[in-house]
Design an enzyme around this catalytic site. Structure first.
Site, short mmCIF file in Angstrom:
data_model
loop_
_atom_site.label_atom_id
_atom_site.label_comp_id
_atom_site.label_asym_id
_atom_site.label_seq_id
_atom_site.Cartn_x
_atom_site.Cartn_y
_atom_site.Cartn_z
N HIS A 159 0.83 -1.20 0.00
CA HIS A 159 0.00 0.00 0.00
C HIS A 159 0.87 1.26 0.00
CE1 HIS A 159 -2.67 -3.01 2.14
NE2 HIS A 159 -3.47 -2.61 1.16
N GLN A 181 -0.68 -4.67 -8.76
CA GLN A 181 -0.76 -5.79 -9.69
C GLN A 181 -1.00 -7.12 -8.98
OE1 GLN A 181 2.51 -6.44 -12.64
NE2 GLN A 181 2.13 -8.62 -12.20
#
Length: 280
Positions: free
Chosen positions: A37, A148
């Site tokens: 994150h 991803q």
């Protein structure tokens, strides 16, 4: 850094930022933030004038037997990380703020959500698309950042934005890994020390598969078989799926003749982990 718990608080700040001509970046999360994150927030910080991080465990993307109640949460730590990275606002609503008792509207993307994680989590991506659509509307962000690691989610959000003409750019960011290759995930905290050590089998198997593809292997069945055999060599591992799909429609392919996503979902001692590689 501002902490907002209501939609109106976010909108009030957004109105002023838009009036000032500022570019807004959004990082949608379910909290319990880690280095993955952090990489998204840092990317947004480098490309936008204002950065909003949503910190919301979205109930409508969890099935009845999934881990909504036990999903890890640490909002204080999330705030410290976001503030340290220069986020301007963290949006932390209650479910009742996002979904009224008579909420009946959902967003979904057919075809792309049918396979991979969609097979075993049939309501998941409708929940993702719905909450992401709401966040796009609430924040009026110019860019939104996704990792991803959740490659199917990234592909679905991109398609939704294209098909429904959302005025936002979706930015995909690389997988962030531990030193031993395990993809960063909030669910890694569920793993015992032994299971954590055994979980590296996912990265080992995918690395072998990627080596095969980049060396010119075009038989997707051989690639799937090799990855499957490596994972199954670990007794703690139980495969949900191993798939090679085309990157456009996320449909299973037997011949590799274009961009592909190779993705796995594996239970390690009952903890479900996902990982993937993409070859353009």
């Amino acid at each position: 850094m501002l902490v907002a718990t209501t939609i109106e608080e976010v909108k009030a700040n957004v109105r002023q930022w838009k009036k000032d001509g500022l570019k807004i970046g959004l990082v949608p999360t379910m909290g319990y933030l880690h280095e993955g994150h952090a990489s998204l927030i840092s990317r947004a910080r480098g490309e936008c004038d204002k950065v909003i991080v949503s910190d919301f465990v979205n109930p409508i993307q969890f099935g009845p037997k999934e881990d909504l109640a036990t999903y890890p949460r640490d909002f204080d730590a999330d705030c410290k990380l976001c503030e340290g990275l220069g986020a301007d606002l963290i949006f932390h609503p209650e479910p009742s703020e996002m979904y009224s008792p008579d909420f009946h509207s959902y967003v979904g993307v057919d075809t792309l959500s049918a396979g991979l994680c969609g097979k075993s989590r049939p309501i998941h991506f409708n929940g993702v698309c719905t909450v992401v659509s709401k966040l796009f509307n609430i924040t009026e962000a110019d860019k939104a950042y996704f990792g991803q690691k959740d490659a199917q989610q990234l592909a679905i959000v991109k398609r939704m934005v294209r098909d429904l003409n959302f005025n936002i750019e979706i930015v995909g960011c690389p997988i962030i890994r531990e030193e031993d290759g395990l993809a960063k995930s909030s669910r890694n905290t569920y793993l015992s020390d032994d299971a954590r050590a055994k979980a590296t089998i996912l990265h080992k198997a995918l690395t072998k598969g990627e080596e095969m593809v980049r060396a010119g292997e075009t038989d997707a069945i051989k690639v799937r078989t090799e990855i499957t055999n490596i994972i199954e060599s670990e007794p703690l591992a139980k495969i949900d799926y191993v798939e090679v799909v085309d990157l456009g429609e996320l449909q299973q392919c037997d011949v590799i003749d274009g961009p592909i996503l190779t993705a796995v979902a594996v239970y390690i001692d009952n903890v479900r982990l996902i990982d993937n590689f993409i070859v353009e």
